[in-house]
Scaffold this motif. Structure first.
Motif, PDB file in Angstrom:
ATOM      1  N   THR A  14     -23.458 -78.300 -26.135  1.00 54.00           N
ATOM      2  CA  THR A  14     -22.746 -77.024 -26.134  1.00 54.00           C
ATOM      3  C   THR A  14     -21.544 -77.056 -27.059  1.00 54.00           C
ATOM      4  O   THR A  14     -21.281 -76.115 -27.812  1.00 54.00           O
ATOM      5  CB  THR A  14     -22.300 -76.676 -24.699  1.00 54.00           C
ATOM      6  OG1 THR A  14     -23.433 -76.651 -23.845  1.00 54.00           O
ATOM      7  CG2 THR A  14     -21.621 -75.321 -24.668  1.00 54.00           C
ATOM      8  N   ASP A  15     -20.803 -78.163 -27.034  1.00 55.38           N
ATOM      9  CA  ASP A  15     -19.626 -78.286 -27.906  1.00 55.38           C
ATOM     10  C   ASP A  15     -20.023 -78.246 -29.371  1.00 55.38           C
ATOM     11  O   ASP A  15     -19.330 -77.628 -30.201  1.00 55.38           O
ATOM     12  CB  ASP A  15     -18.876 -79.582 -27.597  1.00 55.38           C
ATOM     13  CG  ASP A  15     -18.239 -79.567 -26.209  1.00 55.38           C
ATOM     14  OD1 ASP A  15     -18.029 -78.447 -25.684  1.00 55.38           O
ATOM     15  OD2 ASP A  15     -17.955 -80.648 -25.668  1.00 55.38           O
ATOM     16  N   GLU A  16     -21.136 -78.895 -29.718  1.00 50.90           N
ATOM     17  CA  GLU A  16     -21.589 -78.884 -31.104  1.00 50.90           C
ATOM     18  C   GLU A  16     -21.988 -77.481 -31.550  1.00 50.90           C
ATOM     19  O   GLU A  16     -21.630 -77.034 -32.649  1.00 50.90           O
ATOM     20  CB  GLU A  16     -22.778 -79.841 -31.275  1.00 50.90           C
ATOM     21  CG  GLU A  16     -22.415 -81.309 -31.247  1.00 50.90           C
ATOM     22  CD  GLU A  16     -21.583 -81.704 -32.456  1.00 50.90           C
ATOM     23  OE1 GLU A  16     -21.853 -81.176 -33.559  1.00 50.90           O
ATOM     24  OE2 GLU A  16     -20.659 -82.508 -32.293  1.00 50.90           O
ATOM     25  N   ARG A  21     -20.582 -72.475 -34.592  1.00 55.00           N
ATOM     26  CA  ARG A  21     -20.339 -71.031 -34.577  1.00 55.00           C
ATOM     27  C   ARG A  21     -18.900 -70.711 -34.942  1.00 55.00           C
ATOM     28  O   ARG A  21     -18.623 -69.715 -35.622  1.00 55.00           O
ATOM     29  CB  ARG A  21     -20.678 -70.469 -33.190  1.00 55.00           C
ATOM     30  CG  ARG A  21     -22.173 -70.485 -32.880  1.00 55.00           C
ATOM     31  CD  ARG A  21     -22.466 -69.852 -31.542  1.00 55.00           C
ATOM     32  NE  ARG A  21     -23.895 -69.853 -31.253  1.00 55.00           N
ATOM     33  CZ  ARG A  21     -24.441 -69.352 -30.143  1.00 55.00           C
ATOM     34  NH1 ARG A  21     -23.651 -68.828 -29.218  1.00 55.00           N
ATOM     35  NH2 ARG A  21     -25.745 -69.394 -29.964  1.00 55.00           N
ATOM     36  N   ARG A  22     -17.961 -71.547 -34.496  1.00 55.81           N
ATOM     37  CA  ARG A  22     -16.568 -71.332 -34.861  1.00 55.81           C
ATOM     38  C   ARG A  22     -16.348 -71.515 -36.359  1.00 55.81           C
ATOM     39  O   ARG A  22     -15.562 -70.776 -36.974  1.00 55.81           O
ATOM     40  CB  ARG A  22     -15.673 -72.289 -34.069  1.00 55.81           C
ATOM     41  CG  ARG A  22     -15.424 -71.843 -32.631  1.00 55.81           C
ATOM     42  CD  ARG A  22     -14.542 -72.835 -31.904  1.00 55.81           C
ATOM     43  NE  ARG A  22     -14.220 -72.341 -30.569  1.00 55.81           N
ATOM     44  CZ  ARG A  22     -13.594 -73.072 -29.648  1.00 55.81           C
ATOM     45  NH1 ARG A  22     -13.231 -74.323 -29.919  1.00 55.81           N
ATOM     46  NH2 ARG A  22     -13.321 -72.550 -28.464  1.00 55.81           N
ATOM     47  N   ASP A  23     -17.028 -72.502 -36.956  1.00 59.69           N
ATOM     48  CA  ASP A  23     -16.897 -72.697 -38.396  1.00 59.69           C
ATOM     49  C   ASP A  23     -17.391 -71.468 -39.157  1.00 59.69           C
ATOM     50  O   ASP A  23     -16.745 -71.010 -40.110  1.00 59.69           O
ATOM     51  CB  ASP A  23     -17.696 -73.935 -38.831  1.00 59.69           C
ATOM     52  CG  ASP A  23     -17.079 -75.227 -38.313  1.00 59.69           C
ATOM     53  OD1 ASP A  23     -15.887 -75.205 -37.953  1.00 59.69           O
ATOM     54  OD2 ASP A  23     -17.798 -76.251 -38.258  1.00 59.69           O
ATOM     55  N   VAL A  24     -18.525 -70.932 -38.736  1.00 53.11           N
ATOM     56  CA  VAL A  24     -19.065 -69.746 -39.401  1.00 53.11           C
ATOM     57  C   VAL A  24     -18.136 -68.551 -39.200  1.00 53.11           C
ATOM     58  O   VAL A  24     -17.842 -67.796 -40.140  1.00 53.11           O
ATOM     59  CB  VAL A  24     -20.479 -69.441 -38.870  1.00 53.11           C
ATOM     60  CG1 VAL A  24     -20.978 -68.095 -39.397  1.00 53.11           C
ATOM     61  CG2 VAL A  24     -21.452 -70.545 -39.265  1.00 53.11           C
ATOM     62  N   ALA A  25     -17.656 -68.348 -37.964  1.00 53.04           N
ATOM     63  CA  ALA A  25     -16.741 -67.236 -37.701  1.00 53.04           C
ATOM     64  C   ALA A  25     -15.438 -67.383 -38.477  1.00 53.04           C
ATOM     65  O   ALA A  25     -14.877 -66.396 -38.971  1.00 53.04           O
ATOM     66  CB  ALA A  25     -16.456 -67.147 -36.199  1.00 53.04           C
ATOM     67  N   ASP A  26     -14.937 -68.625 -38.601  1.00 53.79           N
ATOM     68  CA  ASP A  26     -13.695 -68.845 -39.346  1.00 53.79           C
ATOM     69  C   ASP A  26     -13.890 -68.529 -40.830  1.00 53.79           C
ATOM     70  O   ASP A  26     -13.002 -67.932 -41.467  1.00 53.79           O
ATOM     71  CB  ASP A  26     -13.258 -70.300 -39.179  1.00 53.79           C
ATOM     72  CG  ASP A  26     -11.932 -70.581 -39.870  1.00 53.79           C
ATOM     73  OD1 ASP A  26     -10.916 -69.995 -39.471  1.00 53.79           O
ATOM     74  OD2 ASP A  26     -11.918 -71.395 -40.818  1.00 53.79           O
ATOM     75  N   LEU A  27     -15.026 -68.902 -41.396  1.00 53.13           N
ATOM     76  CA  LEU A  27     -15.285 -68.574 -42.792  1.00 53.13           C
ATOM     77  C   LEU A  27     -15.403 -67.069 -42.999  1.00 53.13           C
ATOM     78  O   LEU A  27     -14.922 -66.534 -44.017  1.00 53.13           O
ATOM     79  CB  LEU A  27     -16.557 -69.275 -43.268  1.00 53.13           C
ATOM     80  CG  LEU A  27     -16.401 -70.759 -43.624  1.00 53.13           C
ATOM     81  CD1 LEU A  27     -17.758 -71.405 -43.830  1.00 53.13           C
ATOM     82  CD2 LEU A  27     -15.553 -70.899 -44.887  1.00 53.13           C
ATOM     83  N   GLU A 121     -26.492 -72.496 -43.345  1.00 52.51           N
ATOM     84  CA  GLU A 121     -27.659 -73.354 -43.565  1.00 52.51           C
ATOM     85  C   GLU A 121     -27.560 -74.637 -42.739  1.00 52.51           C
ATOM     86  O   GLU A 121     -28.565 -75.123 -42.212  1.00 52.51           O
ATOM     87  CB  GLU A 121     -27.784 -73.697 -45.054  1.00 52.51           C
ATOM     88  CG  GLU A 121     -28.254 -72.539 -45.921  1.00 52.51           C
ATOM     89  CD  GLU A 121     -29.672 -72.117 -45.598  1.00 52.51           C
ATOM     90  OE1 GLU A 121     -30.459 -72.976 -45.183  1.00 52.51           O
ATOM     91  OE2 GLU A 121     -29.988 -70.922 -45.763  1.00 52.51           O
ATOM     92  N   ARG A 122     -26.351 -75.193 -42.632  1.00 51.85           N
ATOM     93  CA  ARG A 122     -26.184 -76.399 -41.804  1.00 51.85           C
ATOM     94  C   ARG A 122     -26.331 -76.072 -40.330  1.00 51.85           C
ATOM     95  O   ARG A 122     -26.795 -76.899 -39.543  1.00 51.85           O
ATOM     96  CB  ARG A 122     -24.803 -77.020 -42.060  1.00 51.85           C
ATOM     97  CG  ARG A 122     -24.667 -77.698 -43.405  1.00 51.85           C
ATOM     98  CD  ARG A 122     -23.405 -78.538 -43.462  1.00 51.85           C
ATOM     99  NE  ARG A 122     -22.208 -77.732 -43.273  1.00 51.85           N
ATOM    100  CZ  ARG A 122     -21.517 -77.190 -44.276  1.00 51.85           C
ATOM    101  NH1 ARG A 122     -21.915 -77.375 -45.532  1.00 51.85           N
ATOM    102  NH2 ARG A 122     -20.434 -76.477 -44.046  1.00 51.85           N
ATOM    103  N   ARG A 123     -25.923 -74.855 -39.939  1.00 48.71           N
ATOM    104  CA  ARG A 123     -25.975 -74.497 -38.518  1.00 48.71           C
ATOM    105  C   ARG A 123     -27.408 -74.318 -38.031  1.00 48.71           C
ATOM    106  O   ARG A 123     -27.724 -74.645 -36.886  1.00 48.71           O
ATOM    107  CB  ARG A 123     -25.186 -73.208 -38.288  1.00 48.71           C
ATOM    108  CG  ARG A 123     -25.102 -72.781 -36.828  1.00 48.71           C
ATOM    109  CD  ARG A 123     -24.284 -71.522 -36.687  1.00 48.71           C
ATOM    110  NE  ARG A 123     -24.936 -70.383 -37.303  1.00 48.71           N
ATOM    111  CZ  ARG A 123     -25.826 -69.610 -36.693  1.00 48.71           C
ATOM    112  NH1 ARG A 123     -26.191 -69.886 -35.435  1.00 48.71           N
ATOM    113  NH2 ARG A 123     -26.371 -68.588 -37.305  1.00 48.71           N
ATOM    114  N   ILE A 124     -28.280 -73.807 -38.896  1.00 56.51           N
ATOM    115  CA  ILE A 124     -29.657 -73.518 -38.462  1.00 56.51           C
ATOM    116  C   ILE A 124     -30.392 -74.778 -38.011  1.00 56.51           C
ATOM    117  O   ILE A 124     -30.919 -74.820 -36.890  1.00 56.51           O
ATOM    118  CB  ILE A 124     -30.415 -72.773 -39.581  1.00 56.51           C
ATOM    119  CG1 ILE A 124     -29.822 -71.372 -39.769  1.00 56.51           C
ATOM    120  CG2 ILE A 124     -31.896 -72.682 -39.251  1.00 56.51           C
ATOM    121  CD1 ILE A 124     -30.377 -70.628 -40.956  1.00 56.51           C
TER     122      ILE A 124
END
Length: 281
Positions: A14-16, A21-27, A121-124
């Motif tokens: 869950t943390d990962e 998702r936080r990285d994507v939202a921050d960008l 792409e890394r998140r998928i």
């Protein structure tokens, strides 16, 4: 010990997922901010030039051969000074390293968008690797259902209040037209009030027929009640949820999603014109 290991693994998973998702939202946030920064960086000089040209054009068009009023000079001068200050501050912050460090200064929006695409792409593949089992996702879905029910009820109350306010305003306006028509003779000042009340009645009637707040409130409340009924049946283990837990969770998620789809279809039908609704039905 095995249980603690399982819960620890779920927590790490869950943390990962949350971190990605936080990285994507921050960008995405940084892209929005950078667009505003770039707009201000290049928009302020353009607005300054536009203000100066407007100042000159106003002098030549309206005050040719005579002195321009001091108030007009002061207004153009104030606007120009504000734009000069904004331009100087933004260029100084953007291109100076000694002053305040602007986030992402010197970066283009296209570079940030590329970073966003790479992060997605890394998140998928990470999300595919870390995604919990279907039973766990269904259990999580069940836990999120009360929030969805509350949202539906909240929207239902909102549309119900809108409908009530429209109806009461329509009632008072209609009664006011009758009362003022019977009371005032000669027409003034009742004529102006009658025009205002007639306009109000027309607007409210048209808005009620177009937005249909009563129907929207009824549909939302009906969907919320149906979902809550299924939540209660799942918690109590009564029909149709009388099988194994994984089967019950799958059936529950299917039923709730079907009800949400039906709710969206009803909302789309309400957004259609009356003739379009009959064709859809």
């Amino acid at each position: 010990m095995p249980d603690s290991t399982i819960f620890s693994g779920r927590g790490n998973t869950t943390d990962e997922l949350i971190r990605h998702r936080r990285d994507v939202a921050d960008l995405r946030r940084r892209i929005r901010n950078r667009r505003i920064q770039v707009f201000g960086l290049y928009g302020s000089p353009l607005l300054l030039v536009t203000a100066i040209l407007s100042w000159i054009a106003a002098k030549n068009l309206f005050w040719m051969g005579q002195n321009m009023p001091g108030s007009a000079h002061g207004a153009f001068l104030a606007v120009s000074l504000i734009l000069v200050a904004a331009t100087c501050i933004q260029f100084t912050v953007e291109f100076s390293r000694e002053l305040w460090d602007w986030e992402d200064k010197g970066k283009s929006v296209s570079q940030l968008q590329l970073d966003l695409e790479l992060a997605e792409e890394r998140r998928i593949p990470e999300a595919r690797r870390l995604t919990p089992s279907a039973v766990e996702r269904q259990a999580s879905y069940k836990e999120r259902t009360p929030a969805e029910v509350e949202r539906l009820r909240r929207e239902s109350r909102h549309y119900r209040r809108v409908h009530l306010w429209m109806q009461w305003l329509l009632f008072f306006s209609s009664a006011g037209v009758t009362a003022i028509t019977a009371w005032y003779d000669p027409p003034q000042p009742g004529k102006g009030v009658l025009i205002a009340l007639g306009f109000t009645i027309t607007v409210i009637t048209a808005a009620t027929g177009y937005f249909k707040p009563r129907e929207r409130a009824f549909n939302l409340q009906q969907t919320a009640d149906s979902i809550e009924e299924h939540v209660t049946a799942l918690d109590l283990g009564i029909a149709p949820y009388v099988q194994a837990e994984d089967v019950n969770l799958e059936l529950f998620a299917t039923n709730v999603e079907n009800m949400r789809v039906e709710q969206r279809k009803r909302e789309q039908q309400l957004d259609q014109p009356h003739q379009g609704q009959q064709e859809v039905i």
